[in-house]
Design a protein around this motif. Structure first.
Motif, PDB file in Angstrom:
ATOM      1  N   UNK A 131       0.947  -1.181   0.074  1.00 49.50           N
ATOM      2  CA  UNK A 131      -0.010   0.155   0.001  1.00 49.50           C
ATOM      3  C   UNK A 131       0.929   1.332   0.053  1.00 49.50           C
ATOM      4  N   UNK A 132       2.048   1.386   0.827  1.00 51.19           N
ATOM      5  CA  UNK A 132       2.812   2.572   1.047  1.00 51.19           C
ATOM      6  C   UNK A 132       3.462   2.721  -0.494  1.00 51.19           C
ATOM      7  N   UNK A 133       3.782   1.522  -1.285  1.00 55.41           N
ATOM      8  CA  UNK A 133       4.681   1.597  -2.579  1.00 55.41           C
ATOM      9  C   UNK A 133       3.704   2.369  -3.506  1.00 55.41           C
ATOM     10  N   UNK A 134       2.411   1.728  -3.334  1.00 53.39           N
ATOM     11  CA  UNK A 134       1.130   2.186  -4.514  1.00 53.39           C
ATOM     12  C   UNK A 134       0.887   3.743  -4.019  1.00 53.39           C
ATOM     13  N   UNK A 135       0.966   4.170  -3.118  1.00 53.26           N
ATOM     14  CA  UNK A 135       0.747   5.757  -2.511  1.00 53.26           C
ATOM     15  C   UNK A 135       1.645   6.492  -3.214  1.00 53.26           C
ATOM     16  N   UNK A 136       2.999   5.962  -2.881  1.00 55.60           N
ATOM     17  CA  UNK A 136       3.977   6.798  -3.295  1.00 55.60           C
ATOM     18  C   UNK A 136       4.278   6.692  -4.985  1.00 55.60           C
ATOM     19  N   UNK A 139       0.722   9.252  -9.178  1.00 56.22           N
ATOM     20  CA  UNK A 139       0.943  10.439  -9.506  1.00 56.22           C
ATOM     21  C   UNK A 139      -0.017  11.536  -8.780  1.00 56.22           C
ATOM     22  N   UNK A 140       0.512  12.717  -8.531  1.00 59.78           N
ATOM     23  CA  UNK A 140      -0.333  13.627  -7.705  1.00 59.78           C
ATOM     24  C   UNK A 140      -1.270  14.213  -8.733  1.00 59.78           C
ATOM     25  N   UNK A 141      -2.470  14.525  -7.982  1.00 62.04           N
ATOM     26  CA  UNK A 141      -3.674  14.951  -8.905  1.00 62.04           C
ATOM     27  C   UNK A 141      -3.295  16.270  -9.565  1.00 62.04           C
ATOM     28  N   UNK A 142      -3.593  16.374 -10.858  1.00 63.42           N
ATOM     29  CA  UNK A 142      -3.282  17.647 -11.846  1.00 63.42           C
ATOM     30  C   UNK A 142      -4.165  18.766 -11.342  1.00 63.42           C
TER      31      UNK A 142
END
Length: 170
Positions: A131-136, A139-142
């Motif tokens: 979960x941590x890897x997926x969250x990192x 991409x940040x929301x545009x």
């Protein structure tokens, strides 16, 4: 006159009933022993007495103030917390298919809960790491593109680049 809702009849109270004023001498089960002002004693069923149209409590002492019994709010802070922990452990035991009426099973579940709480969140498990890897990696929301003549109200919360571009434009 009927008795007031929630009224309590106790020895020593004065009542009006039947032929005059009586003092409640004793209560035994559903029977009420009365003594009239003239000294005559009688025993009447409480239901008959309170259903009489002329019954009323005319003299009584106020009820003594009592601490609320059976309420968790009257206990020290640690006691309700412990009770809630046991309730949670019983629920988890039942969900796991264990006998939730068996205090040994509840104690084992509670011990496991407290051990996990003592060591903090599990950051080493495969699920948590994934979960941590997926969250990192996500991409940040545009940021929404700026359009002239926008009908949306300005909130004042804009990305720094958009705020700087507004200041630079005439």
């Amino acid at each position: 006159m009927a008795a007031e809702r929630g009224a309590v009849l106790r020895p020593g109270d004065w009542i009006t009933y039947g032929d005059g004023d009586h003092q409640v001498v004793a209560l035994a089960g559903t029977a009420v022993r009365l003594r009239s002002q003239s000294g005559a004693e009688s025993v009447v069923l409480a239901s008959h007495l309170m259903a009489a149209p002329d019954f009323s409590v005319t003299g009584t002492e106020p009820l003594p103030a009592l601490e609320p019994s059976g309420l968790l709010t009257a206990l020290p802070e640690a006691v309700p917390t412990a009770a809630k922990e046991w309730q949670y452990a019983r629920r988890l035991a039942a969900e796991a298919g264990l006998d939730d009426t068996n205090e040994t099973a509840d104690a084992r579940v509670l011990d496991g809960l407290l051990t996990r709480a003592e060591h903090g969140p599990d950051t080493r498990s495969a699920k948590v790491a994934a979960r941590t890897r997926t969250a990192r990696a996500a991409p940040a929301p545009a940021a929404a593109p700026e359009t002239e003549g926008s009908t949306q109200p300005e909130t004042g919360l804009q990305p720094p680049a958009a705020a700087e571009a507004r200041r630079a434009s005439p």
